[in-house]
Motif scaffolding. Structure first.
Motif, PDB file in Angstrom:
ATOM      1  N   LEU A 283       0.149  16.941  -1.288  1.00  0.00           N
ATOM      2  CA  LEU A 283       1.579  16.695  -1.467  1.00  0.00           C
ATOM      3  C   LEU A 283       2.296  16.657  -0.127  1.00  0.00           C
ATOM      4  O   LEU A 283       3.112  15.754   0.126  1.00  0.00           O
ATOM      5  CB  LEU A 283       2.187  17.761  -2.376  1.00  0.00           C
ATOM      6  CG  LEU A 283       3.686  17.609  -2.652  1.00  0.00           C
ATOM      7  CD1 LEU A 283       3.978  16.299  -3.374  1.00  0.00           C
ATOM      8  CD2 LEU A 283       4.184  18.799  -3.465  1.00  0.00           C
TER       9      LEU A 283
ATOM     10  N   GLN B 285       1.630  15.671 -12.303  1.00  0.00           N
ATOM     11  CA  GLN B 285       2.482  16.510 -11.466  1.00  0.00           C
ATOM     12  C   GLN B 285       2.728  15.864 -10.106  1.00  0.00           C
ATOM     13  O   GLN B 285       3.851  15.879  -9.587  1.00  0.00           O
ATOM     14  CB  GLN B 285       1.863  17.901 -11.271  1.00  0.00           C
ATOM     15  CG  GLN B 285       2.759  18.861 -10.517  1.00  0.00           C
ATOM     16  CD  GLN B 285       4.047  19.154 -11.265  1.00  0.00           C
ATOM     17  OE1 GLN B 285       4.029  19.455 -12.453  1.00  0.00           O
ATOM     18  NE2 GLN B 285       5.174  19.056 -10.593  1.00  0.00           N
TER      19      GLN B 285
ATOM     20  N   ASP C  41       6.190  14.930  -8.234  1.00  0.00           N
ATOM     21  CA  ASP C  41       6.533  15.590  -6.979  1.00  0.00           C
ATOM     22  C   ASP C  41       6.660  14.640  -5.796  1.00  0.00           C
ATOM     23  O   ASP C  41       7.493  14.853  -4.921  1.00  0.00           O
ATOM     24  CB  ASP C  41       5.501  16.674  -6.642  1.00  0.00           C
ATOM     25  CG  ASP C  41       5.586  17.873  -7.560  1.00  0.00           C
ATOM     26  OD1 ASP C  41       6.616  18.015  -8.281  1.00  0.00           O
ATOM     27  OD2 ASP C  41       4.632  18.667  -7.578  1.00  0.00           O
TER      28      ASP C  41
END
Length: 119
Positions: free
Chosen positions: A62, A89, A93
């Motif tokens: 990320l 996810q 994100d």
């Protein structure tokens, strides 16, 4: 254009994040200067590295993908990521188009489509 962060060095398998982001920004700037339309796909190989803890992999992936997006990537790529919940996810994100490696029997298109960001 696909820009990757693998170094080829087993002792330090990923290049420095700042250098990777600089490469993306330089490619984007060069294309703009030359008026060449390109799509910059920035790839992190975090999930292709020997397994570590999954939370650590996620946070590093990320961190890198957001930096690449912010440096000018149009989309980001996380090959080796297989878990459906983690993919969903990451889509939420990273907040830009996310590419993953498809494999037979792994993910059904309707599921992937449902994870897409709203237009």
């Amino acid at each position: 254009m696909n820009l990757e962060d693998a170094s080829g060095d087993p002792d330090q398998p990923l290049i420095d994040l700042a250098i990777a982001a600089e490469k993306i920004a330089a490619a984007r700037a060069a294309a703009a200067k030359l008026q060449v339309p390109i799509v910059v796909n920035a790839r992190t190989d975090v999930y292709l590295l020997p397994a570590g803890d999954s939370a650590g992999q996620y946070s590093e992936a990320l961190r890198r993908l957001i930096a690449y997006r912010d440096a000018g990537a149009d989309c980001v790529f996380a090959p080796g990521l297989k878990d459906a919940a983690t993919i969903a996810q990451l889509v939420r994100d990273v907040q830009c188009p996310l590419n993953i490696l498809a494999a037979p029997g792994r993910h059904r298109f309707p599921n992937l489509k449902s994870w897409a960001l709203p237009a």
